[in-house]
Design a protein around this motif. Structure first.
Motif, PDB file in Angstrom:
ATOM      1  N   SER A 309     -12.570 -84.163 -18.121  1.00 57.75           N
ATOM      2  CA  SER A 309     -13.616 -83.159 -17.920  1.00 57.75           C
ATOM      3  C   SER A 309     -13.050 -81.747 -18.025  1.00 57.75           C
ATOM      4  N   LYS A 310     -11.844 -81.540 -17.487  1.00 54.80           N
ATOM      5  CA  LYS A 310     -11.219 -80.220 -17.572  1.00 54.80           C
ATOM      6  C   LYS A 310     -10.932 -79.846 -19.035  1.00 54.80           C
ATOM      7  N   SER A 311     -10.439 -80.832 -19.809  1.00 52.02           N
ATOM      8  CA  SER A 311     -10.156 -80.564 -21.219  1.00 52.02           C
ATOM      9  C   SER A 311     -11.440 -80.244 -21.984  1.00 52.02           C
ATOM     10  N   LEU A 312     -12.541 -80.950 -21.669  1.00 51.59           N
ATOM     11  CA  LEU A 312     -13.831 -80.645 -22.297  1.00 51.59           C
ATOM     12  C   LEU A 312     -14.299 -79.236 -21.910  1.00 51.59           C
ATOM     13  N   PHE A 313     -14.031 -78.856 -20.689  1.00 48.56           N
ATOM     14  CA  PHE A 313     -14.327 -77.500 -20.210  1.00 48.56           C
ATOM     15  C   PHE A 313     -13.575 -76.475 -21.067  1.00 48.56           C
ATOM     16  N   GLU A 314     -12.282 -76.729 -21.320  1.00 49.71           N
ATOM     17  CA  GLU A 314     -11.472 -75.826 -22.136  1.00 49.71           C
ATOM     18  C   GLU A 314     -12.028 -75.733 -23.563  1.00 49.71           C
ATOM     19  N   VAL A 315     -12.407 -76.883 -24.114  1.00 46.30           N
ATOM     20  CA  VAL A 315     -12.935 -76.902 -25.481  1.00 46.30           C
ATOM     21  C   VAL A 315     -14.216 -76.072 -25.566  1.00 46.30           C
ATOM     22  N   ALA A 316     -15.112 -76.260 -24.604  1.00 45.13           N
ATOM     23  CA  ALA A 316     -16.374 -75.516 -24.617  1.00 45.13           C
ATOM     24  C   ALA A 316     -16.125 -74.016 -24.485  1.00 45.13           C
ATOM     25  N   LEU A 317     -15.146 -73.621 -23.662  1.00 42.68           N
ATOM     26  CA  LEU A 317     -14.798 -72.203 -23.550  1.00 42.68           C
ATOM     27  C   LEU A 317     -14.284 -71.661 -24.889  1.00 42.68           C
ATOM     28  N   ALA A 318     -13.438 -72.461 -25.530  1.00 46.49           N
ATOM     29  CA  ALA A 318     -12.843 -72.017 -26.793  1.00 46.49           C
ATOM     30  C   ALA A 318     -13.882 -71.844 -27.889  1.00 46.49           C
ATOM     31  N   THR A 319     -14.952 -72.672 -27.844  1.00 44.64           N
ATOM     32  CA  THR A 319     -15.986 -72.602 -28.886  1.00 44.64           C
ATOM     33  C   THR A 319     -17.143 -71.686 -28.487  1.00 44.64           C
ATOM     34  N   GLY A 320     -17.056 -71.093 -27.282  1.00 39.98           N
ATOM     35  CA  GLY A 320     -18.089 -70.157 -26.855  1.00 39.98           C
ATOM     36  C   GLY A 320     -19.382 -70.808 -26.395  1.00 39.98           C
ATOM     37  N   HIS A 328     -19.366 -79.092 -17.960  1.00 39.46           N
ATOM     38  CA  HIS A 328     -18.067 -79.775 -17.850  1.00 39.46           C
ATOM     39  C   HIS A 328     -17.285 -79.284 -16.638  1.00 39.46           C
ATOM     40  N   ARG A 329     -17.436 -77.991 -16.314  1.00 39.29           N
ATOM     41  CA  ARG A 329     -16.775 -77.482 -15.114  1.00 39.29           C
ATOM     42  C   ARG A 329     -17.294 -78.197 -13.877  1.00 39.29           C
ATOM     43  N   ASP A 330     -18.635 -78.321 -13.768  1.00 37.58           N
ATOM     44  CA  ASP A 330     -19.227 -78.998 -12.613  1.00 37.58           C
ATOM     45  C   ASP A 330     -18.773 -80.454 -12.543  1.00 37.58           C
ATOM     46  N   ARG A 331     -18.683 -81.090 -13.720  1.00 34.93           N
ATOM     47  CA  ARG A 331     -18.235 -82.492 -13.770  1.00 34.93           C
ATOM     48  C   ARG A 331     -16.781 -82.611 -13.306  1.00 34.93           C
ATOM     49  N   ALA A 332     -15.940 -81.699 -13.757  1.00 28.29           N
ATOM     50  CA  ALA A 332     -14.526 -81.725 -13.360  1.00 28.29           C
ATOM     51  C   ALA A 332     -14.389 -81.533 -11.855  1.00 28.29           C
ATOM     52  N   LYS A 333     -15.178 -80.628 -11.287  1.00 30.07           N
ATOM     53  CA  LYS A 333     -15.070 -80.353  -9.849  1.00 30.07           C
ATOM     54  C   LYS A 333     -15.541 -81.526  -8.997  1.00 30.07           C
ATOM     55  N   GLN A 350      -8.507 -70.673 -12.768  1.00 29.05           N
ATOM     56  CA  GLN A 350      -8.186 -69.837 -13.925  1.00 29.05           C
ATOM     57  C   GLN A 350      -9.229 -70.001 -15.032  1.00 29.05           C
ATOM     58  N   LEU A 351      -9.664 -71.252 -15.258  1.00 34.36           N
ATOM     59  CA  LEU A 351     -10.683 -71.493 -16.279  1.00 34.36           C
ATOM     60  C   LEU A 351     -12.019 -70.871 -15.868  1.00 34.36           C
ATOM     61  N   GLU A 352     -12.335 -70.936 -14.571  1.00 29.41           N
ATOM     62  CA  GLU A 352     -13.571 -70.303 -14.104  1.00 29.41           C
ATOM     63  C   GLU A 352     -13.514 -68.786 -14.297  1.00 29.41           C
ATOM     64  N   ALA A 353     -12.319 -68.224 -14.155  1.00 25.70           N
ATOM     65  CA  ALA A 353     -12.167 -66.790 -14.409  1.00 25.70           C
ATOM     66  C   ALA A 353     -12.451 -66.475 -15.884  1.00 25.70           C
ATOM     67  N   GLU A 354     -11.948 -67.335 -16.780  1.00 22.91           N
ATOM     68  CA  GLU A 354     -12.219 -67.152 -18.209  1.00 22.91           C
ATOM     69  C   GLU A 354     -13.713 -67.270 -18.498  1.00 22.91           C
ATOM     70  N   ALA A 365     -14.926 -62.937 -12.341  1.00 21.06           N
ATOM     71  CA  ALA A 365     -13.693 -63.351 -13.021  1.00 21.06           C
ATOM     72  C   ALA A 365     -12.476 -62.888 -12.233  1.00 21.06           C
ATOM     73  N   TYR A 366     -12.511 -61.653 -11.756  1.00 23.93           N
ATOM     74  CA  TYR A 366     -11.390 -61.130 -10.979  1.00 23.93           C
ATOM     75  C   TYR A 366     -11.215 -61.913  -9.681  1.00 23.93           C
ATOM     76  N   ALA A 367     -12.339 -62.263  -9.035  1.00 21.31           N
ATOM     77  CA  ALA A 367     -12.272 -63.021  -7.779  1.00 21.31           C
ATOM     78  C   ALA A 367     -11.629 -64.386  -8.008  1.00 21.31           C
ATOM     79  N   HIS A 368     -12.005 -65.050  -9.098  1.00 21.06           N
ATOM     80  CA  HIS A 368     -11.406 -66.359  -9.404  1.00 21.06           C
ATOM     81  C   HIS A 368      -9.912 -66.227  -9.692  1.00 21.06           C
ATOM     82  N   MET A 369      -9.538 -65.172 -10.401  1.00 14.08           N
ATOM     83  CA  MET A 369      -8.122 -65.000 -10.715  1.00 14.08           C
ATOM     84  C   MET A 369      -7.322 -64.691  -9.451  1.00 14.08           C
TER      85      MET A 369
END
Length: 628
Positions: A309-320, A328-333, A350-354, A365-369
């Motif tokens: 789920s985390k990797s799918l989260f990263e992919v979705a972030l990368a593709t906008g 995917h973030r909710d699923r990972a959590k 860190q991903l939530e900050a992105e 974003a700053y709060a998450h970081m």
């Protein structure tokens, strides 16, 4: 030294050998179960089906039942079902005792230990494995001894005690003469590869994995081939041989699929998805991850579900695709346990900050970081404490191994003491000899543990490549320096240095040149900074510098001078057209700010330096301005 002591023990007991001769029995599994074991490398799923359908009858002997569950446990282990493997081994142990069937008992304990290691709690099995080592030595059972060394190396690898793992694996490798099975030279070589890969020495792992792969191909062992190809592919990928690693992982998945080893397919797909992400082929990465998720859907393996789920989260972030990223973030959590998965919790922050930054909510974003930085600091402090407790536990287990050996001989003395006074005297002298030798052995163990502790302390605080402090230790130093500066009211500067376009150097000239640049950069810093200044590596090409008792003007001058020196590193590397520069973000400790705030401010200044064209020192806006 330890081997010499064991030889002395054998010599002392040579006079007792005749007493035990009556019990000298050749122990081994029955031919039926030996045959089933040999088939595990070619058709594990069929073996499992046959075993489930041919459980022993109720009136079968306890030995037959124990053997059955031993092979069943090994089969579940081969198919990556650790909990079922543990339960089967424990069921087998319920039918026998160490006194009634010592060989079978210790071999079952070793089978159970491998499953316990796969389940993630290796320390729980170490004592039983040490007892198996001692029993095998006492009874000159070389096969069990090699197996016990192999399993102990496996446990030490999981416990990150790599010196102990190497010692056990290499001794097992040198003693083994088998060409098939768990304790074959090739299989042990594969585990040495695992040890080096876990330690991060991917290039050292590759030849051992390659030996295991060649053996599995030659002897037509498809299950072993699938497993060691997975290791070889992962090691090549992490060593930078991305295309070769992908080819090997695809072959591993294909073999696992042909064996109906769905878990093997799932692990290979999960690793292949990382390669797709590295290549920025996000469509293929998503496809592989979804297929892996389907495979692991019924396995109740929450860490694996989280990783996917985390990797799918990263992919979705990368593709906008931000809506998909939120799902995917909710699923990972859902699968995330912050208590048992601290590093994963930091990654999610860190991903939530992105994600928040991509959505334009910079405050969130700053709060998450900030939360990620806080969790990271807490995690490294806790991890250091846990490592100390683990080393203490390993030492206690090793000492307990010697105590168990003494107790074993005491029990034997008591059993045979009834035969005659002469035998009692013989055992008494033997016991006194053993006690003396065990004292010598414990002294050696204490010396070795102290030596290993010194080595581990150095490894724990330094970066392997540059020799500078590693991320965990430099952040600890930052905390100490900031607290001292706030308490005693002296000046303190903090800076982050980033080598410009370092990825381009790696891509254009190779990682060997990149490593040399990092080493020369580190030497330049050591030469040009004061002895009181502190520097550590916090990322691939990022370094944190702490300048105690330094005002902002002096800090700026020192770092700007260092920046000019860094530009001369290309002369040392001596590669035509290679240009090396650094961007530096600088901040000053004012108003009693915390260490993480200073680090974040330095990082912000570093970002500004890059934005303004790189190769310069930029001071954080909240610091007092300096004329450059």
């Amino acid at each position: 030294m330890i081997k010499v002591i064991w030889i002395c023990i054998v010599l002392i007991f040579s006079g007792v050998a005749n007493v035990f001769a009556a019990q000298a029995v050749v122990y081994s599994f029955s031919d039926e179960y030996q045959f089933l074991t040999s088939r595990l490398t070619t058709e594990p799923q069929q073996v499992l089906t046959e075993l489930i359908n041919s459980a022993p009858q109720r009136d079968a002997s306890n030995v037959v039942k124990a053997e059955y569950y031993a092979i069943l446990s090994d089969t579940y282990y081969a198919l990556t079902y650790p909990q079922k493997a543990i339960e089967s081994a424990q069921k087998g142990l319920s039918f026998i005792t160490e006194e009634s069937e010592p060989w079978l008992y210790h071999n079952l304990k070793l089978i159970e230990a491998t499953a316990i290691e796969m389940a993630g709690v290796p320390i729980d099995a170490l004592l039983a494995v040490n007892k198996a080592v001692a029993w095998a030595q006492d009874n000159h059972n070389e096969e069990t001894y090699i197996l016990a060394l192999y399993v102990r190396g496996l446990l030490f690898t999981s416990l990150n005690e790599y010196s102990g793992a190497a010692e056990n694996f290499l001794e097992a490798y040198s003693l083994s003469t088998q060409y098939t099975g768990k304790i074959s030279k090739a299989n042990i070589a594969g585990m040495i590869g695992v040890m080096y890969e876990n330690r991060g020495d991917y290039k050292l792992a590759i030849p051992y994995y390659a030996e295991a792969v060649a053996h599995a191909r030659k002897n037509n062992e498809p299950l072993n081939l699938s497993i060691v190809l997975f290791g070889l592919g992962s090691a090549n990928f992490r060593a930078g041989n991305i295309d070769l690693g992908e080819t090997q992982l695809i072959e591993s998945a294909d073999i696992a699929r042909s064996l109906d080893d769905s878990q093997g397919v799932g692990y290979a797909l999960k690793q292949l998805a990382k390669i797709s992400i590295k290549k920025q082929d996000y469509a293929l990465a998503e496809k592989r991850l979804k297929r892996a998720a389907e495979i692991f859907a019924d396995s109740e393996n929450r860490p694996i579900d989280f990783q996917i789920s985390k990797s799918l989260f990263e992919v979705a972030l990368a593709t906008g695709e931000l809506d998909k990223a939120e799902r995917h973030r909710d699923r990972a959590k859902e699968f995330l346990n912050p208590t048992t998965m601290p590093s994963d919790t930091i990654e999610i922050e860190q991903l939530e900050a992105e994600l928040a930054a991509a959505q334009g909510d910079l405050a969130v974003a700053y709060a998450h970081m900030q939360q990620a930085l806080t969790l990271s600091s807490e995690y490294h402090a806790t991890r250091n404490s846990e490592q100390l407790h683990r080393l203490r536990a390993i030492y206690r287990v090793r000492a307990s191994e010697q105590e168990n050996k003494i107790l074993e001989h005491q029990n034997r003395l008591q059993r045979f003491a009834l035969n005659s006074q002469e035998q009692r005297n013989l055992y008494l002298w033997a016991f006194l000899g053993i006690l003396l030798l065990v004292c010598c052995l414990l002294a050696v163990m204490v010396y070795r543990v102290k030596a290993q502790s010194k080595a581990l302390t150095k490894l724990a605080i330094t970066d392997d490549l540059t020799g500078l402090y590693n991320r965990r230790h430099i952040i600890e130093q930052l905390d100490r320096q900031v607290n001292a500066a706030n308490r005693y009211k002296y000046d303190l500067c903090v800076a982050i240095i980033d080598l410009d376009f370092f990825k381009k150097i790696n891509d254009s000239y190779g990682h060997a040149v990149g490593d040399r640049v990092l080493i020369e950069f580190s030497d330049t810093c050591r030469t040009n900074l004061r002895q009181s200044d502190i520097i550590g590596r916090i990322g691939g090409e990022e370094f944190l510098v702490i300048l105690p008792h330094t005002n902002l003007q002096d800090g700026y001058n020192a770092l700007d001078g260092l920046r000019h020196k860094i530009s001369m590193v290309n002369n040392v590397v001596d590669i035509k057209d290679l240009s090396i520069s650094a961007s530096i973000g600088l901040t000053f400790n004012t108003d009693g700010r915390e260490s993480m705030q200073l680090m974040a401010d330095a990082d912000t200044a570093l970002y500004q330096a890059k934005t303004l064209g790189r190769d310069q020192v930029v001071i954080h806006p909240q610091s007092t301005p300096v004329n450059s």
